[in-house]
Design a protein around this motif. Sequence first.
Motif, PDB file in Angstrom:
ATOM      1  N   VAL A  25       0.824  -1.208   0.000  1.00  0.00           N
ATOM      2  CA  VAL A  25       0.000   0.000   0.000  1.00  0.00           C
ATOM      3  C   VAL A  25       0.860   1.260   0.000  1.00  0.00           C
ATOM      4  O   VAL A  25       1.927   1.295   0.623  1.00  0.00           O
ATOM      5  N   ASP A  26       0.375   2.300  -0.669  1.00  0.00           N
ATOM      6  CA  ASP A  26       1.032   3.617  -0.681  1.00  0.00           C
ATOM      7  C   ASP A  26       0.577   4.400   0.549  1.00  0.00           C
ATOM      8  O   ASP A  26      -0.607   4.739   0.679  1.00  0.00           O
ATOM      9  N   ALA A  27       1.510   4.687   1.463  1.00  0.00           N
ATOM     10  CA  ALA A  27       1.170   5.349   2.731  1.00  0.00           C
ATOM     11  C   ALA A  27       0.542   6.721   2.519  1.00  0.00           C
ATOM     12  O   ALA A  27      -0.218   7.203   3.376  1.00  0.00           O
ATOM     13  N   ARG A  28       0.848   7.357   1.395  1.00  0.00           N
ATOM     14  CA  ARG A  28       0.301   8.691   1.138  1.00  0.00           C
ATOM     15  C   ARG A  28      -1.212   8.658   0.935  1.00  0.00           C
ATOM     16  O   ARG A  28      -1.869   9.697   0.967  1.00  0.00           O
ATOM     17  N   GLU A  84      -9.992   3.345   2.679  1.00  0.00           N
ATOM     18  CA  GLU A  84     -11.082   3.665   1.751  1.00  0.00           C
ATOM     19  C   GLU A  84     -10.581   4.273   0.439  1.00  0.00           C
ATOM     20  O   GLU A  84     -11.143   4.026  -0.631  1.00  0.00           O
ATOM     21  N   GLU A  85      -9.520   5.060   0.513  1.00  0.00           N
ATOM     22  CA  GLU A  85      -8.984   5.741  -0.683  1.00  0.00           C
ATOM     23  C   GLU A  85      -7.580   5.241  -1.028  1.00  0.00           C
ATOM     24  O   GLU A  85      -6.852   5.890  -1.786  1.00  0.00           O
ATOM     25  N   ALA A  86      -7.218   4.099  -0.512  1.00  0.00           N
ATOM     26  CA  ALA A  86      -5.838   3.623  -0.661  1.00  0.00           C
ATOM     27  C   ALA A  86      -5.495   3.295  -2.109  1.00  0.00           C
ATOM     28  O   ALA A  86      -6.321   2.827  -2.882  1.00  0.00           O
ATOM     29  N   VAL A  87      -4.238   3.551  -2.438  1.00  0.00           N
ATOM     30  CA  VAL A  87      -3.663   3.195  -3.737  1.00  0.00           C
ATOM     31  C   VAL A  87      -2.591   2.139  -3.474  1.00  0.00           C
ATOM     32  O   VAL A  87      -1.867   2.199  -2.479  1.00  0.00           O
ATOM     33  N   TYR A  88      -2.481   1.176  -4.390  1.00  0.00           N
ATOM     34  CA  TYR A  88      -1.619   0.017  -4.147  1.00  0.00           C
ATOM     35  C   TYR A  88      -0.466  -0.045  -5.150  1.00  0.00           C
ATOM     36  O   TYR A  88      -0.600   0.359  -6.305  1.00  0.00           O
ATOM     37  N   PHE A  89       0.669  -0.559  -4.673  1.00  0.00           N
ATOM     38  CA  PHE A  89       1.820  -0.777  -5.546  1.00  0.00           C
ATOM     39  C   PHE A  89       1.689  -2.075  -6.324  1.00  0.00           C
ATOM     40  O   PHE A  89       2.158  -2.190  -7.447  1.00  0.00           O
ATOM     41  N   ARG A  90       1.088  -3.093  -5.696  1.00  0.00           N
ATOM     42  CA  ARG A  90       0.842  -4.362  -6.387  1.00  0.00           C
ATOM     43  C   ARG A  90      -0.160  -5.177  -5.567  1.00  0.00           C
ATOM     44  O   ARG A  90      -0.283  -4.984  -4.357  1.00  0.00           O
ATOM     45  N   PRO A  91      -0.867  -6.088  -6.208  1.00  0.00           N
ATOM     46  CA  PRO A  91      -1.826  -6.924  -5.468  1.00  0.00           C
ATOM     47  C   PRO A  91      -1.113  -8.068  -4.765  1.00  0.00           C
ATOM     48  O   PRO A  91       0.065  -8.338  -5.001  1.00  0.00           O
TER      49      PRO A  91
END
Length: 625
Positions: A203-206, A330-337
């Motif tokens: 997960v992207d912490a930002r 809820e709004e998380a962006v991911y680096f990979r599944p």
Amino acid sequence: MDFNYEIIVIGGGHAGCEAAAACGTLGHKTLLITMDMNKMAQMSCNPAVGGIAKGQIVREIDALGGHMGRVTDDSSIQFRMLNRSKGPAMWSPRSQCDRMVFSDKWRETLESIEKVHFWQDSVVDLILENGEVKGVVTQMGIKVLAHKVILTTGTFMNGLMHIGSFQMKGGRISEPASYGITEKLFSAGFRTGRMKTGTPARVDARTINFSQLSEQKGEEGFYKFSYLPGSNRQLKQRSCYITYTNSTVHKVIHSKLSESPMFNGTIQSLGPRYCPSIETKVVTFADKDMHQLYLEPEGENTVEYYLNGFSSSLPMETQFEALKQVAGLEEAVYFRPGYAIEYDFFDPTQLQPTLETKLLKNLYFAGQINGTTGYEEAAAQGIIAGINAALAIQKKAPFVLKRDEAYIGVLIDDLITKGVDEPYRMFTSRAEYRILLRQDDADQRLTPKGFEIGLASRERFDLLQEKLYFRDGLIQFMRQLSIKGKDIDEYLLSVGSTPLNQGIKLIDIISRPQVKLADLVSVLSPLNAHCAVFPANRREEILEAAEILIKYEGYINREKLMADKLKRLENIKIRGKFKYETLHTISTEGRQKLAKVDPETIAQASRISGVSPSDINVLLVLLGR
């Protein structure tokens, strides 16, 4: 390049790094062959070392003269001592690490060992002659000869990754699989199988809403993994965070179970019971409305977080849809599944206690190739395989740790005696002698052994002697020092302990469960003066060592007595003395299991699943004849 070596280590993971380091330190020209030299001891899954029982293993590796403990200390971004509310036999160190620093430190360590050489390539074949391994052949077509070969291939042998219906060959995301070795060994008569493990999304912490999460900070204090002095959490310390799944998350997962390779029949391999995927959790524990998740930083400065507790092979869209329902994501962006991976392993009952194979001489297996899971279990096997490969070249006695000497001994004995029907993970409950196998006394148990074979340094051995000198002197001082109520009653009342009605020896006060030795140093002037001569950087370590020995003396002595009784059976050698298939006074299952494992001793035979006490009695009677 010289293509003749004493020892070849295949694979640069946690097992391979410890194996190569041990071989090189013991003076043997060693070639480490790995597909990517920039990923030494890569933390493929969670960025942490240690935990329940695993932390004890890392301290044992360090006590022997291995390197995992020091590398962990140098790359630590959070340290915790787990199970502090329980007795010291259950205390288990755990450290979050900067996985980039961890890998870099391991490469620096290996490059500092003069006898360790490197070759970046993939091994595709083994050179066999007359039941012995003579060397390897690489993908580039290079033949490398050696006296000993150690296989530490991790998840790379015929590795296949799954994300829903999407499949990708490889041993790790974006890294190719290894081919040829399984087929060669199968043709040589080895039993092989497939195992499965998995990893969660990153997960992207930002994009994480940390205000919705519970913060979990690390601990301050003197604890670390290595017994050697030096760096102790020099990197910026970072927190982990806790959140939970919920019924909505579970509904999303349930609705797509037919698309999970583990539930639609695509994956048939053996999976880990104790680190299940999220889809397995929601099915197995259908009565639970939530499951705990940990967000763990991957490094000192990176924004990448590891989502511990949400391993999955579900389609990527399903994973992200479910995670949107988790508080803070809820709004998380991911680096990979997340993804699942299948890979080849070999039945570890085909190994000697030294981790040399029974079918081929000079070939050793260590790590996930033996059906284990976890960095710590792999590193433990690596150091033992490396030690024994080196000692065999030196024509010295093999190095085997018994079950009452180390968790490493329990691990290897379990593997070679019982085999595996799922990825093996170490737990404290697997050890009969937990009070003897504490994390605080691994140096006392193993450093003399490591020093004797030449792996543990003189510095390490001298540090142990210094610790024992001050610890034993302190205990003797407390046996002689008399204490009166006026000296200590105020403190005793403050911790809920009964005040004194007459003078007693200080050691009897330490035996009380509420009393802490470190507290008494500030309360009692004579004790403070005695401890003033301790090395400042080891004072807390010495005090704790003395306190544990005093408080648990009775339990420790009782376990030692039990271990000594069982050692009699460990000394009765039986390998080669029986043709088990002809012993019809033994049960059919017993005959089959004994023939398969071919145990070294009566004690090992007694630990084989399916061999009954009456079967053991028959063997003892036959030995008597």
